[in-house]
Design an enzyme around this catalytic site. Structure first.
Site, PDB file in Angstrom:
ATOM      1  N   HIS A   1       0.832  -1.209   0.000  1.00 17.68           N
ATOM      2  CA  HIS A   1       0.000   0.000   0.000  1.00 17.68           C
ATOM      3  C   HIS A   1       0.871   1.265   0.000  1.00 17.68           C
ATOM      4  CE1 HIS A   1      -3.595  -2.431   0.947  1.00 17.68           C
ATOM      5  NE2 HIS A   1      -2.757  -3.112   1.718  1.00 17.68           N
TER       6      HIS A   1
ATOM      7  N   SER B   1      17.455  16.920 -16.931  1.00 19.77           N
ATOM      8  CA  SER B   1      16.651  18.137 -16.946  1.00 19.77           C
ATOM      9  C   SER B   1      17.367  19.230 -17.716  1.00 19.77           C
ATOM     10  CB  SER B   1      16.378  18.605 -15.512  1.00 19.77           C
ATOM     11  OG  SER B   1      15.753  19.873 -15.503  1.00 19.77           O
TER      12      SER B   1
END
EC number: 4.2.1.2
Length: 462
Positions: free
Chosen positions: A188, A318
């Site tokens: 989870h 980037s």
């Protein structure tokens, strides 16, 4: 020299580029279907040439085709199979749903080339006829689905399976290399009990093992060929032995155990074999998404993410943030896998569109199927070479996370019960204590008991 020549078909005369090997029906398709520019896949063209070569050989053996004409067709087909004349197959995917125009494109190219081989002039004084000779005993309705199956099997066998096996081998080696590295598990997206990094990677290996097994199980139906069914599955205008013999010849030429379909009506009217096989491709896409996503999450950071594994620095990440390295291989795999899932929807719809004796969504189905196999094969190969092979464990970060995890308290359940163990975890979390400190302060265990019972290594033992 004239730029165009006249070619004839059942409708009339058509102007065809003088240098082209194709004929009237191909030109009509070019004129009528200028849609998107996506050409028929080269793998399908290769498969069609294989079908025509096999048919010419079998028709000659059955005494139905003159030896010289058969030899000329076989020679012309061999040229196409060798990669020659690639520019002679210009038709787009978005045409007649039976693939008739592409079948005729192949018939016309082989007929004109075979005529030249026999001493004729391109497009004139035809010595080999596209319908009477190249397409003898055949219909587009059985030729095209036969080529679809051949192309699908070859794509799976020649490209997809080897690429997946190579990735599986790499991940298996990583699993072995990481077998002693204990880390915290996550369920989870929350901390869970520990396992080894090797165990985590073994799950990926098992997924690929099952995916490869599913691929193998999808092949038998794809090995059934429609050829011999002709127009509606009855075999009208073909020799009684043609279907069996031509399947055997295709098997010999391809190296794969193709057989004639027991029921030609199903083979023409439905494409359940491709729908089923693409369901496996969709499953493989899901497998690759799972693996790629886990890798990019585990490699997230470098300072503020999970950072438990390190991936290769292949390129700057980037254009504005210096020093950033992104999980680009994982991103590419996720994108291509999503495309495969989209293709599955198209193929499901296409497979459902068989009306009576013929499915007329054949080009759509094979276009998407072959794109999916290519994407999965290329994606697995790229991910393997440029990412998986270079994955290493960040043991410092792994140890830090393991020591800080509250879920190690699960090991105390058998000794003090669930409720007390939960109380220890909550106290440690709220008061910023270690589990050991919280357990001792609550008086539920001694320091010695904690050290014996809470052993991350023992917690990973299966």
């Amino acid at each position: 020299m004239d730029q165009y020549r006249e070619e004839h078909d059942a409708i009339g005369t058509v102007q065809v580029p003088a240098s082209a090997l194709w004929g009237a029906q191909t030109q009509r398709s070019l004129n009528n279907f200028n849609i998107s520019g996506e050409r028929m896949p080269s793998a399908l063209i290769h498969a069609l040439a294989l079908v025509k070569r096999a048919a010419a050989s079998v028709n000659h053996d059955l005494g139905l085709l003159d030896e010289n004409i058969a030899r000329a067709i076989i020679t012309a087909a061999d040229e196409v199979l060798a990669g020659e004349h690639a520019g002679e197959f210009p038709l787009v995917v978005w045409q007649t749903g039976s693939g008739t125009q592409t079948n005729m494109n192949m018939n016309e190219v082989l007929a004109n080339r075979a005529s030249e081989i026999l001493g004729g002039t391109r497009g004139k004084g035809r010595k080999v006829h596209p319908n009477d000779h190249v397409n003898k005993g055949q219909s587009s309705n059985d030729v095209f689905p036969t080529a679809m199956h051949i192309a699908a099997v070859e794509a799976i066998r020649n490209r997809l399976i080897p690429a997946l096996e190579a990735l599986r081998k790499t991940l298996s080696s990583k699993s072995a290399a990481f077998s002693d590295i204990v880390k915290i598990g996550r369920t989870h997206l929350q901390d869970a009990t520990p396992l080894t990094l090797g165990q985590e990677f073994s799950g990926y290996v098992s997924q690929l093992d099952h995916g490869l097994a599913h691929l193998e199980s999808a092949l038998p139906h794809l090995l059934e060929l429609a050829l011999g069914g002709t127009a509606v599955g009855t075999g009208l205008n073909t020799h009684p032995e043609f279907a069996r013999r031509v399947a055997a010849e295709i098997a010999r030429l391809s190296g794969y155990p193709f057989i004639t379909a027991a029921n030609k009506f199903e083979a023409l009217a439905a494409h359940d074999a491709l729908v089923h096989a693409h369901g496996v491709l969709k499953t493989l896409a899901a497998i690759l998404i799972k693996i790629a996503n886990d890798v990019r999450w585990l490699a997230s950071g470098p300072r503020c993410g999970i950072g438990e594994i390190l991936i290769p620095e292949n390129e700057p990440g980037s254009s504005i943030m210096p020093g950033k390295v992104n999980p680009t291989q994982s991103e590419a795999v996720v994108m291509l896998a999503c495309q495969v899932m989209g293709n599955d929807v198209a193929i499901n719809l296409g497979g459902a569109m068989g009306n009576f004796e013929l499915n007329t969504m054949k080009p759509l189905i094979i276009h998407n199927f072959l794109q999916s196999t290519r994407l999965l094969a290329d994606g697995a190969e790229s991910f393997n070479t440029h990412c998986a092979a270079g994955i290493t464990a960040n043991t410092v970060r792994i140890k830090q996370h393991l020591q800080e995890s509250l879920m190690l308290v699960t090991a105390l359940n058998p000794h003090i019960g669930y409720d007390k163990a939960a109380e220890i975890a909550k106290k440690a979390h709220h008061e910023m204590l270690t589990l050991k400190e919280a357990a001792i302060r609550l008086g539920y265990v001694t320091a010695e008991q904690f050290d014996v019972w809470v052993d991350p290594q023992k917690m990973t033992e299966v």
